[in-house]
Design an enzyme around this catalytic site. Structure first.
Site, PDB file in Angstrom:
ATOM      1  N   ASP A 206       0.852  -1.185   0.000  1.00  0.00           N
ATOM      2  CA  ASP A 206       0.000   0.000   0.000  1.00  0.00           C
ATOM      3  C   ASP A 206       0.890   1.237   0.000  1.00  0.00           C
ATOM      4  O   ASP A 206       2.123   1.130  -0.069  1.00  0.00           O
ATOM      5  CB  ASP A 206      -0.937   0.007   1.226  1.00  0.00           C
ATOM      6  CG  ASP A 206      -2.283   0.679   0.920  1.00  0.00           C
ATOM      7  OD1 ASP A 206      -2.266   1.758   0.284  1.00  0.00           O
ATOM      8  OD2 ASP A 206      -3.337   0.147   1.318  1.00  0.00           O
ATOM      9  N   GLY A 230       4.235   1.404  -2.429  1.00  0.00           N
ATOM     10  CA  GLY A 230       4.183   1.823  -3.815  1.00  0.00           C
ATOM     11  C   GLY A 230       2.787   2.187  -4.266  1.00  0.00           C
ATOM     12  O   GLY A 230       1.869   2.340  -3.458  1.00  0.00           O
ATOM     13  N   ASP A 231       2.650   2.296  -5.583  1.00  0.00           N
ATOM     14  CA  ASP A 231       1.407   2.701  -6.231  1.00  0.00           C
ATOM     15  C   ASP A 231       0.961   1.572  -7.144  1.00  0.00           C
ATOM     16  O   ASP A 231       1.684   1.186  -8.071  1.00  0.00           O
ATOM     17  CB  ASP A 231       1.666   3.978  -7.046  1.00  0.00           C
ATOM     18  CG  ASP A 231       0.425   4.492  -7.763  1.00  0.00           C
ATOM     19  OD1 ASP A 231      -0.599   3.786  -7.794  1.00  0.00           O
ATOM     20  OD2 ASP A 231       0.493   5.614  -8.309  1.00  0.00           O
ATOM     21  N   PHE A 232      -0.222   0.991  -6.894  1.00  0.00           N
ATOM     22  CA  PHE A 232      -0.641  -0.161  -7.685  1.00  0.00           C
ATOM     23  C   PHE A 232      -0.985   0.181  -9.130  1.00  0.00           C
ATOM     24  O   PHE A 232      -1.239  -0.707  -9.936  1.00  0.00           O
ATOM     25  CB  PHE A 232      -1.767  -0.955  -7.024  1.00  0.00           C
ATOM     26  CG  PHE A 232      -2.971  -0.172  -6.545  1.00  0.00           C
ATOM     27  CD1 PHE A 232      -3.677   0.676  -7.379  1.00  0.00           C
ATOM     28  CD2 PHE A 232      -3.406  -0.334  -5.237  1.00  0.00           C
ATOM     29  CE1 PHE A 232      -4.790   1.361  -6.935  1.00  0.00           C
ATOM     30  CE2 PHE A 232      -4.540   0.345  -4.773  1.00  0.00           C
ATOM     31  CZ  PHE A 232      -5.227   1.190  -5.623  1.00  0.00           C
ATOM     32  N   HIS A 249     -13.743  -1.891  -6.573  1.00  0.00           N
ATOM     33  CA  HIS A 249     -15.011  -1.140  -6.607  1.00  0.00           C
ATOM     34  C   HIS A 249     -14.815   0.370  -6.464  1.00  0.00           C
ATOM     35  O   HIS A 249     -15.736   1.138  -6.706  1.00  0.00           O
ATOM     36  CB  HIS A 249     -15.991  -1.681  -5.559  1.00  0.00           C
ATOM     37  CG  HIS A 249     -15.748  -1.246  -4.149  1.00  0.00           C
ATOM     38  ND1 HIS A 249     -16.660  -1.493  -3.146  1.00  0.00           N
ATOM     39  CD2 HIS A 249     -14.709  -0.589  -3.556  1.00  0.00           C
ATOM     40  CE1 HIS A 249     -16.214  -0.995  -2.010  1.00  0.00           C
ATOM     41  NE2 HIS A 249     -15.038  -0.449  -2.234  1.00  0.00           N
TER      42      HIS A 249
END
Length: 339
Positions: A206, A230-232, A249
């Site tokens: 995350d 990090g950044d997904f 969602h």
């Protein structure tokens, strides 16, 4: 000119007029949660005057709010006029095993309350109204107020904690699996999964400020897990399986395809993806996911999806939906593999 109404016509008209007043139910529920009414009733019923003094409220108006909640079994007035805790009100206690107090406060916060009032604009224009009301998109709004960040994560935890064990038990994980939880927050779900599947190694992934607050240390064995920041939308850690709960969602179809594609790129041969969300059933019957979907509509770019819509997302990301696994909660597990 008068119009004759049948009994059925009048009943239907009253039904709608009564329904439109039901937003006062969550408003009263918020007041009870904020004032910690349930906490003060844990040791037994109290006269309204004593309860009002304990929580710092006006006795008459406190009674009026609790009288409304009692119509649904949340609190009750006994024969002596005292206010009592009920099984349905017990989860409002701050220290209840499955406390939902933070969740009630989160969902009735201005970030959702205000946006729900502008639902007509969202329906008309086809997008969320959050940015127009608050000046920035939902997740950027957090950066402006640390208290809101805490409120959101505490609220989501109160929703998720009751779902985590059923989800963990439904996951078909083999021993030796390196499981990466995408957008795993403080690690509540991953911690539960690792307890239920002793042979699995977990990676909590995350944003740095979120991972910093994780609770995986409660497992008592720091060799079974690790954290990654990090950044997904950019890159995710390598793994055998990817778990994401209430992540897809939040995002539009195109954004979901990006997230799923990053997982596909990083997964080991034979890897699996487990997307945990509500899966909307066909038909007109009530479903919890249909309510959440309208909440998402006004605040996020995302939505709740049907099984067919999940299949389309996975296909666009080079993945195949293998099956949808139900759980003993409102959540389902959409299992996918590399196409």
């Amino acid at each position: 000119m008068s119009i004759d109404q049948s009994d059925a016509d009048r009943a239907n008209a009253f039904f709608l007029l009564d329904e439109v007043l039901q937003f006062f139910w969550p408003a009263a529920l918020r007041a009870a949660a904020e004032l910690r009414v349930a906490d003060h009733l844990a040791d037994g019923p109290l006269p309204v005057q004593d309860l009002a003094k304990a929580v710092g409220a006006d006795p008459r108006n406190l009674y009026r709010a609790l009288r409304l909640l009692a119509t649904r079994g949340v609190f009750a007035e006994d024969a002596e006029g005292r206010i009592a805790l009920t099984p349905k009100a017990d989860p409002l206690r701050s220290d209840a095993p499955n406390s939902v107090r933070s969740g009630v406060i989160m969902v009735t916060d201005a970030m959702f309350w205000s946006t729900s009032g502008a639902i007509t604009d969202s329906v008309r224009e086809g997008g969320p109204v959050f940015e127009r009301i608050f000046g920035v998109p939902f997740f950027e709004y957090f950066a402006t107020d640390p208290a809101t960040v805490a409120l959101f994560h505490e609220g989501m935890a109160s929703y998720s904690d009751s779902e985590n064990l059923p989800v963990a038990r439904a996951l078909p994980l083999a021993g030796g699996t390196r499981l990466v939880e995408i957008g795993g927050g403080h690690g509540h779900l991953l911690r539960t999964v690792l307890r239920e599947h002793p042979g699995v190694h977990g990676v909590l992934f995350d944003r740095p400020h979120v991972v910093a607050e994780h609770g995986l240390g409660e497992l008592g064995d720091d060799t079974r897990w690790e954290t990654a920041e990090g950044d997904f939308f950019d890159k995710v850690p390598a793994g055998d399986a990817y778990l994401m709960k209430r992540v897809l969602h939040d995002w539009s179809d195109d954004e979901c395809v990006e997230i799923l594609s990053r997982c596909r790129d990083a997964m080991h041969p034979g890897g699996r993806i487990y997307a945990v969300d509500t899966v909307i059933p066909e038909g007109n019957a009530y479903d919890h996911g249909k309510v959440l979907d309208v909440l998402l509509m006004v605040a996020f770019t995302g939505r709740e999806r049907t099984a067919a819509e999940f299949a389309t997302l996975f296909d666009r990301a080079g993945l195949t939906v293998e099956r949808v696994i139900p759980t003993d909660s409102v959540m389902s597990v959409v299992e996918g593999s590399r196409a």
